[in-house]
Design a protein around this motif. Structure first.
Motif, PDB file in Angstrom:
ATOM      1  N   ALA A 135     -46.589  10.841 -64.309  1.00  0.00           N
ATOM      2  CA  ALA A 135     -47.556  10.290 -63.216  1.00  0.00           C
ATOM      3  C   ALA A 135     -49.126  10.832 -63.602  1.00  0.00           C
ATOM      4  O   ALA A 135     -50.051  10.009 -63.610  1.00  0.00           O
ATOM      5  CB  ALA A 135     -47.288  10.481 -61.893  1.00  0.00           C
ATOM      6  N   TRP A 136     -49.395  12.112 -63.838  1.00  0.00           N
ATOM      7  CA  TRP A 136     -50.404  12.832 -64.285  1.00  0.00           C
ATOM      8  C   TRP A 136     -50.980  12.127 -65.447  1.00  0.00           C
ATOM      9  O   TRP A 136     -52.196  11.572 -65.737  1.00  0.00           O
ATOM     10  CB  TRP A 136     -50.554  14.093 -64.530  1.00  0.00           C
ATOM     11  N   TRP A 154     -50.469   8.960 -66.639  1.00  0.00           N
ATOM     12  CA  TRP A 154     -50.834   7.771 -66.441  1.00  0.00           C
ATOM     13  C   TRP A 154     -52.266   7.661 -65.622  1.00  0.00           C
ATOM     14  O   TRP A 154     -53.229   6.748 -65.746  1.00  0.00           O
ATOM     15  CB  TRP A 154     -49.975   6.840 -65.858  1.00  0.00           C
ATOM     16  N   LEU A 155     -52.130   8.553 -64.702  1.00  0.00           N
ATOM     17  CA  LEU A 155     -53.574   8.802 -63.954  1.00  0.00           C
ATOM     18  C   LEU A 155     -54.707   9.168 -64.896  1.00  0.00           C
ATOM     19  O   LEU A 155     -55.894   8.505 -64.593  1.00  0.00           O
ATOM     20  CB  LEU A 155     -53.440  10.041 -63.028  1.00  0.00           C
ATOM     21  N   GLU A 179     -53.478   3.626 -62.305  1.00  0.00           N
ATOM     22  CA  GLU A 179     -53.096   4.018 -60.861  1.00  0.00           C
ATOM     23  C   GLU A 179     -51.583   3.443 -60.657  1.00  0.00           C
ATOM     24  O   GLU A 179     -50.721   3.911 -60.057  1.00  0.00           O
ATOM     25  CB  GLU A 179     -54.047   3.631 -59.928  1.00  0.00           C
ATOM     26  N   TYR A 189     -48.996   5.455 -62.324  1.00  0.00           N
ATOM     27  CA  TYR A 189     -49.094   6.739 -61.594  1.00  0.00           C
ATOM     28  C   TYR A 189     -48.387   6.756 -60.262  1.00  0.00           C
ATOM     29  O   TYR A 189     -47.350   7.683 -60.197  1.00  0.00           O
ATOM     30  CB  TYR A 189     -50.640   7.057 -61.282  1.00  0.00           C
ATOM     31  N   GLU A 204     -54.123  12.205 -54.106  1.00  0.00           N
ATOM     32  CA  GLU A 204     -54.005  12.178 -55.497  1.00  0.00           C
ATOM     33  C   GLU A 204     -54.934  13.246 -56.316  1.00  0.00           C
ATOM     34  O   GLU A 204     -56.089  13.551 -55.597  1.00  0.00           O
ATOM     35  CB  GLU A 204     -54.745  10.739 -55.899  1.00  0.00           C
TER      36      GLU A 204
END
Length: 502
Positions: free
Chosen positions: A330-331, A333-334, A339, A342, A372
């Protein structure tokens, strides 16, 4: 005199019976000969099938030798603790009693008699702890502890006892104070110092004469130096010694070297180590190395950091670090400013895997609280975790806590600055930023203040200011409901034991 066919047949039956009785009542022995040594070293390299072939050869050549039953248990131990597969546990669990029954048929006058049984019990206890079967694990640890203690009394010069007792005593010593009474009530005793000294005795013995269990003892000692003693440099010294196995030809040595490199801020070395892992049909699967490689590439902000993490979550059938792996994806893709992905990967942190490890707990907490991460501070964190301290410091240059809106980000900023200055050996600034972190963050559930207290204590301990060190170790323990609580408390507890003896 000529015997009739009937008498010949009777003589044949009698001889057969005698030979069978001799085989049945032949003395069982404990012999660590060439086949057994090769099998043991194969197991310790995670070449499990190769090890089993050596054991099969030994059973064929020396059917009365009990040592193969002991060595074979390493195969189940590694397979279950590394793969964490519940189906494999159900399939292999019956082997424990079979091996214990076989080993109990040996001579009680041998130091191997109780030692091998204790090792089987101890290894299965660690397996059952991995699968949250705490009741079973407790009785196995208790049994192993009693067997080892008795064996030490009977054979005080049997060096192998110290390898296992050293581990058990150190772990008992690391039990939090609030549970000490229970350990004592149940008959356990031991300290971290006692355990580390016993392990060191084994290593010293191995320096004087070649010793079978030296490598295994090094693994245990290095791990405890890192996890309990908060001394990663000593762990790194051990895994980089000339006589340490070649990590390109030994999968367990590869894991140990890479893991210790991470803990010493040697991210590029860890990436090179894990990328050189001997992954082929000779070795058992070790998916956790994919996870660690992905983490290291995240720390370097590599564009392909997602690849090994995706491989891990696809192939690993175990329980731990899955939430953490999804969080790191997830990080990833953040950081790519996506998003949608993420949120997609973060959602898995609520449903997959377990919450046994602090990192998995923290991953689930992030998914549930909906906060987030600040992208800037996330990049600083990853860069710092990778040991790229100059780069991380330059990223923070010109910034202050006032540049951030949320209290979490303000606390994290001072914490990150403190950790970077600590690694840069500017300890005055490190302690200043840590104190700001504690003052601002001790009432919040984030781990920043608790670890700031722990790191402050370690700095004071290094400076021989034991009173201040003890004060900050206590501060760390006193902070409740923080992320990574178990890990922080165990390190603070070990620190208190050290400074209170000085």
């Amino acid at each position: 005199m000529t015997l009739s066919p009937r008498k010949l047949f009777a003589v044949f039956l009698l001889l057969t019976f005698v030979l069978k009785c001799e085989d049945l009542f032949a003395e069982k022995k404990f012999a660590f000969g060439k086949n057994c040594q090769l099998a043991y070293y194969s197991m310790m390299s995670l070449k499990l099938e190769e090890g089993k072939k050596y054991l099969a050869q030994e059973r064929k050549e020396n059917p009365d030798n009990l040592m193969p039953d002991f060595i074979e248990n390493y195969s189940d131990f590694f397979l279950l603790t590394i793969n964490e597969n519940s189906d494999e546990l159900s399939k292999l669990e019956g082997n424990k009693e079979k091996r214990l029954n076989a080993l109990s048929g040996g001579s009680e006058e041998s130091p191997w008699y109780l030692y091998t049984q204790a090792e089987v019990n101890l290894q299965w206890a660690l397996v059952h702890l991995k699968f949250e079967q705490y009741y079973t694990a407790f009785f196995e640890i208790k049994k192993a502890y009693n067997q080892l203690t008795t064996n030490e009394e009977k054979f005080p010069n049997f060096t192998a006892n110290k390898k296992s007792l050293g581990l058990v005593h150190a772990l008992i010593g690391a039990v939090p104070d609030s549970y000490k009474w229970a350990a004592s009530f149940l008959g356990f005793s031991g300290t971290i110092e006692q355990g580390m000294n016993e392990l060191n005795d084994v290593l010293e013995h191995g320096k004087q004469t070649p010793y079978l269990f030296t490598r295994e003892t090094k693994y245990i000692y290095a791990y405890l130096q890192m996890m309990i003693m908060s001394n990663p440099k000593e762990s790194w010294n051990i895994v980089t010694q000339n006589d340490f196995p070649d990590y390109r030809k030994d999968l367990l040595a590869c894991y140990m070297r890479g893991h210790m490199a991470i803990k010493n801020g040697l991210n590029d070395v860890a990436i090179e180590t894990f990328s050189s892992a001997p992954v082929n049909s000779e070795y058992m699967p070790f998916h956790y190395i994919d996870y660690m490689l992905g983490m290291c590439r995240m720390n370097r902000l590599d564009s392909d950091a997602n690849v090994p993490l995706e491989k891990f979550i696809k192939e690993f059938k175990g329980r731990n670090y899955l939430k953490d792996a999804y969080q790191k994806l997830a990080w990833y893709w953040l950081l790519q400013q996506n998003e949608t992905k993420y949120n997609y990967y973060l959602a898995f942190c609520k449903t997959v895997g377990t919450e046994l490890t602090d990192s998995d707990k923290q991953a689930k907490a992030e998914a549930e609280n909906g906060i987030e991460p600040n992208i800037f501070l996330l990049k600083v964190r990853l860069t710092q975790d990778g040991g790229y301290y100059d780069k991380a410091l330059s990223m923070l240059s010109g910034k202050s806590s006032d540049d951030f809106l949320s209290m979490k980000d303000k606390i994290e900023f001072t914490y990150r600055a403190g950790r970077i200055f600590q690694e840069k050996k500017d300890l005055t600034k490190a302690l200043q930023y840590f104190q700001w972190t504690i003052d601002r963050g001790e009432k919040y559930p984030y781990y920043f203040a608790a670890n700031a207290a722990l790191q402050s204590a370690l700095i004071y301990e290094e400076q021989k200011n034991n009173k201040k060190a003890a004060e900050y170790f206590h501060k760390c323990i006193a902070m409740k409901n923080v992320d990574y609580k178990n890990s922080l408390d165990s390190k603070a507890k070990a620190g208190l034991e050290r400074v209170e003896k000085k």
